[in-house]
Write a protein that holds these residues in place. Sequence first.
Motif, PDB file in Angstrom:
ATOM      1  N   THR A 143       0.818  -1.224   0.000  1.00  0.00           N
ATOM      2  CA  THR A 143       0.000   0.000   0.000  1.00  0.00           C
ATOM      3  C   THR A 143       0.852   1.275   0.000  1.00  0.00           C
ATOM      4  O   THR A 143       1.997   1.266   0.450  1.00  0.00           O
ATOM      5  CB  THR A 143      -0.927   0.006   1.240  1.00  0.00           C
ATOM      6  OG1 THR A 143      -0.143  -0.262   2.406  1.00  0.00           O
ATOM      7  CG2 THR A 143      -2.022  -1.034   1.114  1.00  0.00           C
ATOM      8  N   GLY A 222      -0.388   1.957  -5.925  1.00  0.00           N
ATOM      9  CA  GLY A 222       0.792   2.817  -6.013  1.00  0.00           C
ATOM     10  C   GLY A 222       0.995   3.267  -7.440  1.00  0.00           C
ATOM     11  O   GLY A 222       0.050   3.301  -8.237  1.00  0.00           O
ATOM     12  N   SER A 223       2.229   3.586  -7.765  1.00  0.00           N
ATOM     13  CA  SER A 223       2.515   4.160  -9.081  1.00  0.00           C
ATOM     14  C   SER A 223       2.437   3.091 -10.176  1.00  0.00           C
ATOM     15  O   SER A 223       2.636   1.902  -9.921  1.00  0.00           O
ATOM     16  CB  SER A 223       3.915   4.770  -9.071  1.00  0.00           C
ATOM     17  OG  SER A 223       4.857   3.763  -8.788  1.00  0.00           O
ATOM     18  N   LEU A 245      -3.434   1.819  -9.828  1.00  0.00           N
ATOM     19  CA  LEU A 245      -2.211   2.556 -10.193  1.00  0.00           C
ATOM     20  C   LEU A 245      -2.480   4.057 -10.382  1.00  0.00           C
ATOM     21  O   LEU A 245      -3.474   4.577  -9.911  1.00  0.00           O
ATOM     22  CB  LEU A 245      -1.603   1.913 -11.435  1.00  0.00           C
ATOM     23  CG  LEU A 245      -1.399   0.388 -11.312  1.00  0.00           C
ATOM     24  CD1 LEU A 245      -0.853  -0.214 -12.592  1.00  0.00           C
ATOM     25  CD2 LEU A 245      -0.500   0.043 -10.129  1.00  0.00           C
ATOM     26  N   CYS A 278      -4.942   9.658  -6.219  1.00  0.00           N
ATOM     27  CA  CYS A 278      -4.889   9.116  -7.582  1.00  0.00           C
ATOM     28  C   CYS A 278      -6.034   9.612  -8.457  1.00  0.00           C
ATOM     29  O   CYS A 278      -5.901   9.700  -9.669  1.00  0.00           O
ATOM     30  CB  CYS A 278      -4.896   7.601  -7.525  1.00  0.00           C
ATOM     31  SG  CYS A 278      -6.230   6.992  -6.495  1.00  0.00           S
ATOM     32  N   GLU A 378       1.249  12.644 -14.213  1.00  0.00           N
ATOM     33  CA  GLU A 378       0.556  12.871 -12.943  1.00  0.00           C
ATOM     34  C   GLU A 378       1.431  13.781 -12.074  1.00  0.00           C
ATOM     35  O   GLU A 378       2.610  13.493 -11.867  1.00  0.00           O
ATOM     36  CB  GLU A 378       0.383  11.495 -12.270  1.00  0.00           C
ATOM     37  CG  GLU A 378      -0.341  11.512 -10.966  1.00  0.00           C
ATOM     38  CD  GLU A 378      -0.418  10.097 -10.342  1.00  0.00           C
ATOM     39  OE1 GLU A 378       0.538   9.311 -10.475  1.00  0.00           O
ATOM     40  OE2 GLU A 378      -1.441   9.800  -9.719  1.00  0.00           O
TER      41      GLU A 378
HETATM   42  P1  NAP Z   1       4.900   3.916  -5.136  1.00  0.00           P
HETATM   43  O1  NAP Z   1       6.223   4.561  -5.123  1.00  0.00           O
HETATM   44  O2  NAP Z   1       4.551   3.068  -6.293  1.00  0.00           O
HETATM   45  O3  NAP Z   1       4.810   3.089  -3.763  1.00  0.00           O
HETATM   46  C1  NAP Z   1       3.657   2.399  -3.360  1.00  0.00           C
HETATM   47  C2  NAP Z   1       4.070   1.256  -2.450  1.00  0.00           C
HETATM   48  O4  NAP Z   1       4.831   0.332  -3.218  1.00  0.00           O
HETATM   49  C3  NAP Z   1       4.955   1.668  -1.282  1.00  0.00           C
HETATM   50  O5  NAP Z   1       4.680   0.849  -0.189  1.00  0.00           O
HETATM   51  C4  NAP Z   1       6.344   1.391  -1.836  1.00  0.00           C
HETATM   52  O6  NAP Z   1       7.329   1.228  -0.857  1.00  0.00           O
HETATM   53  C5  NAP Z   1       6.066   0.105  -2.571  1.00  0.00           C
HETATM   54  N1  NAP Z   1       7.085  -0.274  -3.562  1.00  0.00           N
HETATM   55  C6  NAP Z   1       7.875   0.506  -4.318  1.00  0.00           C
HETATM   56  N2  NAP Z   1       8.695  -0.256  -5.091  1.00  0.00           N
HETATM   57  C7  NAP Z   1       8.393  -1.556  -4.813  1.00  0.00           C
HETATM   58  C8  NAP Z   1       8.891  -2.814  -5.263  1.00  0.00           C
HETATM   59  N3  NAP Z   1       9.860  -2.915  -6.166  1.00  0.00           N
HETATM   60  N4  NAP Z   1       8.354  -3.931  -4.735  1.00  0.00           N
HETATM   61  C9  NAP Z   1       7.374  -3.869  -3.823  1.00  0.00           C
HETATM   62  N5  NAP Z   1       6.877  -2.704  -3.340  1.00  0.00           N
HETATM   63  C10 NAP Z   1       7.367  -1.561  -3.839  1.00  0.00           C
HETATM   64  O7  NAP Z   1       3.717   4.976  -5.012  1.00  0.00           O
HETATM   65  P2  NAP Z   1       3.555   6.140  -3.941  1.00  0.00           P
HETATM   66  O8  NAP Z   1       4.437   7.268  -4.311  1.00  0.00           O
HETATM   67  O9  NAP Z   1       3.672   5.605  -2.568  1.00  0.00           O
HETATM   68  O10 NAP Z   1       2.025   6.515  -4.178  1.00  0.00           O
HETATM   69  C11 NAP Z   1       1.637   7.402  -5.158  1.00  0.00           C
HETATM   70  C12 NAP Z   1       1.132   6.679  -6.394  1.00  0.00           C
HETATM   71  O11 NAP Z   1       0.086   5.784  -6.018  1.00  0.00           O
HETATM   72  C13 NAP Z   1       0.501   7.627  -7.400  1.00  0.00           C
HETATM   73  O12 NAP Z   1       0.885   7.261  -8.683  1.00  0.00           O
HETATM   74  C14 NAP Z   1      -0.993   7.414  -7.191  1.00  0.00           C
HETATM   75  O13 NAP Z   1      -1.775   7.752  -8.304  1.00  0.00           O
HETATM   76  C15 NAP Z   1      -1.036   5.973  -6.873  1.00  0.00           C
HETATM   77  N6  NAP Z   1      -2.274   5.636  -6.159  1.00  0.00           N
HETATM   78  C16 NAP Z   1      -3.220   4.933  -6.814  1.00  0.00           C
HETATM   79  C17 NAP Z   1      -4.417   4.645  -6.180  1.00  0.00           C
HETATM   80  C18 NAP Z   1      -5.488   3.874  -6.870  1.00  0.00           C
HETATM   81  O14 NAP Z   1      -6.392   3.393  -6.185  1.00  0.00           O
HETATM   82  N7  NAP Z   1      -5.455   3.717  -8.181  1.00  0.00           N
HETATM   83  C19 NAP Z   1      -4.646   5.074  -4.864  1.00  0.00           C
HETATM   84  C20 NAP Z   1      -3.639   5.792  -4.218  1.00  0.00           C
HETATM   85  C21 NAP Z   1      -2.440   6.054  -4.884  1.00  0.00           C
HETATM   86  P3  NAP Z   1       8.582   2.281  -0.800  1.00  0.00           P
HETATM   87  O15 NAP Z   1       7.977   3.593  -0.495  1.00  0.00           O
HETATM   88  O16 NAP Z   1       9.458   1.720   0.243  1.00  0.00           O
HETATM   89  O17 NAP Z   1       9.229   2.300  -2.164  1.00  0.00           O
END
Ligand code: NAP
Length: 475
Positions: A143, A222-223, A245, A278, A378
């Motif tokens: 998450t 996440g992203s 995403l 998001c 974004e």
């Molecule tokens: P992120 O960098 O993708 O991180 C999300 C989660 O994934 C964090 O817990 C992160 O941990 C983990 N993560 C990163 N690299 C990973 C890997 N190689 N293996 C496993 N886990 C990994 O995203 P964020 O910056 O936290 O959140 C913002 C993004 O989320 C935006 O793009 C937003 O649009 C999206 N989002 C989407 C929704 C939806 O429902 N569609 C809802 C909310 C947010 P670390 O921080 O330790 O890297």
Amino acid sequence: MLYINGEWRHSLSGNTLDIYNPATGEKISNVAYCGKEETREAIEKAHDAFQTWKQTTGQERAQLLKKVADLIRENGEEIAQTITKEMGKPITEARREIISGSNYVEWFAEEAKRIYGETIPAPQIDKHLMLVQQPIGVVGAITPWNYPLSMVTRKIAPALAAGCTVVLKPAPSTPLTAIKVFECFYKAGLPKGVVNLVIGPAEEIGAELTSNPLVRKITFTGSTTVGKKLIRDSADTVKKISMELGGHAPFIVFEDANMDAAVEGAISTKFVNNGQTCICTNRIYVAEEIAEEFGEKLAAKALQLIVGNGLNESTQVGPLINEQALKKVDSHVKDAIAHNGEILCGGERMEFSNLNGCFYKPTVINHANDRMKIAQEETFGPVVPIFTFKSEGEVIEKANNTNYGLAAYCYTSDLGRGLRMMRELDYGIVGINDPAPIVTQSPFGGLKESGIGKEGGKQGIQEYLEKKFVSILIG
Ligand code: NAP
């Protein structure tokens, strides 16, 4: 602390992670920081627990989940304060997240009792055909930090309701909220191993979750970049996946729209959670003839927003999560200016003598064009560009001209046009004259590179079930 097999634990290495308040820059806590070994153990314990959890009835699971929902509400103010302290959102929004986060748990508690199968009419009289639904197994949940409570409950509640067990890796900036939720699981009396919490380096924990064959499902929010990697990494063990995403929401205002409602809608869809949502508006498209008036009204409202420490009751916009996020926001603004954008308000960092956080002024950019980065990427911050359009066909094409497809908003007083927009916009969520389409009942999820699968609604639980076809030869 980690939570593995019903026990609060330190990491094997003794490593810890410091947690900071993004509004003040102050260290607020530290948590155990683990790696692959603890993650593997958590998966194995979740797998052991699955053998008995899957035998429980929907009724039994519903009762436990209802207790969890009640505990989240009873401890709501404390959890809301934790959310604001670790990720910065205004306390009023954190309290709303307590409501939405606990509502998801209650909703899926009820859905646990409604996991139906099907009887299929057989082509011959001596056969009885059925489709039965069963929990998929151990779920690896990952998450983000922007909704540290509801992103966790929107995944774990349907998984448990379906009869699955879970290993959660929350974002490292917001583990304290996850720990509070796990305290509720603990107090509600969930059997040991049913839910497990690991906090540690993303690559290491992610690699274990995606490669371990005992994990049968990966659910991620996440992203898009990280989501694609997790999809690739889950391929070798052919796991079921759900991906929530990134987004790049268009907000379309036609000349026949109620202007004041559209301005209010743009303010709330853009500046809620400081633009770090998001489904946040990322591009506004306004009919040419009303664009100037719309821009003036929007900038006037944006200027009135109260920016500051989220713990103050009056704050409407908090800090960005970290310096890196602020740099991205500022780079989008600078790039827009370099491409002839006009700043109607904001456009720079905001400093406070008593705070050491990443604050950015709510920003409205006029005369936006497709050469700007913000037209494609974004932003995830309090910045919004205004584009203009001449016709319905043109704005549909522009709105859809992206690999993202999460949420879109449209303001019009013409019902037929609203229905045409609903049909034509390539987005998983469409709000027509509605800036807040998401409720517990909504099937939330994106199209294209915004994701796979749905969370919430009656669809949410389906992501944690697999269907088994059974044919009985009656003789
Ligand atoms: P992120 O960098 O993708 O991180 C999300 C989660 O994934 C964090 O817990 C992160 O941990 C983990 N993560 C990163 N690299 C990973 C890997 N190689 N293996 C496993 N886990 C990994 O995203 P964020 O910056 O936290 O959140 C913002 C993004 O989320 C935006 O793009 C937003 O649009 C999206 N989002 C989407 C929704 C939806 O429902 N569609 C809802 C909310 C947010 P670390 O921080 O330790 O890297």
